[in-house]
Design a protein around this motif. Sequence first.
Motif, PDB file in Angstrom:
ATOM      1  N   LEU A  88      35.038  34.037  33.108  1.00 27.84           N
ATOM      2  CA  LEU A  88      35.840  34.305  34.303  1.00 27.84           C
ATOM      3  C   LEU A  88      34.888  34.347  35.488  1.00 27.84           C
ATOM      4  CD1 LEU A  88      38.695  35.189  35.437  1.00 27.84           C
ATOM      5  CD2 LEU A  88      37.859  37.538  35.170  1.00 27.84           C
ATOM      6  N   GLY A 104      38.611  38.779  44.272  1.00 25.00           N
ATOM      7  CA  GLY A 104      39.696  37.845  44.023  1.00 25.00           C
ATOM      8  C   GLY A 104      40.158  37.952  42.582  1.00 25.00           C
ATOM      9  N   PRO A 105      41.226  37.220  42.228  1.00 25.50           N
ATOM     10  CA  PRO A 105      41.789  37.284  40.873  1.00 25.50           C
ATOM     11  C   PRO A 105      40.962  36.546  39.830  1.00 25.50           C
ATOM     12  CG  PRO A 105      43.008  35.737  42.202  1.00 25.50           C
ATOM     13  CD  PRO A 105      42.025  36.379  43.124  1.00 25.50           C
TER      14      PRO A 105
ATOM     15  N   GLN B  37      40.358  46.853  36.165  1.00 21.91           N
ATOM     16  CA  GLN B  37      40.565  45.451  35.784  1.00 21.91           C
ATOM     17  C   GLN B  37      41.609  45.389  34.677  1.00 21.91           C
ATOM     18  OE1 GLN B  37      37.117  43.233  34.303  1.00 21.91           O
ATOM     19  NE2 GLN B  37      37.920  41.376  35.266  1.00 21.91           N
ATOM     20  N   GLY B  41      42.211  39.515  34.303  1.00 21.07           N
ATOM     21  CA  GLY B  41      41.016  39.340  35.103  1.00 21.07           C
ATOM     22  C   GLY B  41      40.879  40.087  36.394  1.00 21.07           C
ATOM     23  N   GLY B  42      41.854  40.035  37.299  1.00 12.19           N
ATOM     24  CA  GLY B  42      41.616  40.497  38.660  1.00 12.19           C
ATOM     25  C   GLY B  42      41.103  41.928  38.728  1.00 12.19           C
ATOM     26  N   ILE B  43      40.157  42.147  39.611  1.00 15.40           N
ATOM     27  CA  ILE B  43      39.563  43.471  39.789  1.00 15.40           C
ATOM     28  C   ILE B  43      40.102  44.079  41.066  1.00 15.40           C
ATOM     29  CG2 ILE B  43      37.428  44.684  40.342  1.00 15.40           C
ATOM     30  CD1 ILE B  43      35.968  42.866  38.444  1.00 15.40           C
TER      31      ILE B  43
END
Lengths: 112, 108
Positions: A88, A104-105, B37, B41-43
Amino acid sequence: DTEVTQTPKHLVMGMTNKKSLKCEQHMGHRAMYWYKQKAKKPPELMFVYSYEKLSINESVPSRFSPECPNSSLLNLHLHALQPEDSALYLCASSGQGSYEQYFGPGTRLTVT
Amino acid sequence: KNEVEQSPQNLTAQEGEFITINCSYSVGISALHWLQQHPGGGIVSLFMLSSGKKKHGRLIATINIQEKHSSLHITASHPRDSAVYICAVRFGYQKVTFGTGTKLQVIP
């Protein structure tokens, strides 16, 4: 607008392909970051741009090439990647003063 | 060597429980971040602290600079709080060192 956007969300590429990841923010932040995150591991810093200039390069292989064409955009150009580069890829930005990073995502990259 | 340690690594709680996640670091820092998280994925940045305590909704973060320790508390935990919580410390202006994360699962 407190958002950092990244495109694409997912990317599958072969080892001979050339592709690019894109990151954009409109918060007026002048520092932008690329991180790589493998499964179940914390993010690892790759690059930092400050005022559109590369300020930190964490000894990343040259098959990853960052570019900051203006204060809102950050690109990561990919060429001749290896399967172990599958991860990722997260972009972040921060402003002066607080230096709080907004993430960002992410782009989920798979190298086949 | 700049090190950040989090505990526990994994945490399972019943809905409604009070949760504490701890973070310790080895040298002086300029700020500490708590991040969330979710799978996929996104934080999300929850807090940035350089001293004292901050509260946002059901979340509370504290930091003790002398002891080099921070805690994240979640009151009245809910299944939607299930995520990985990451402590990250900033030693300078830009470079951040991340902890290994705490995976929280809240069961209804």
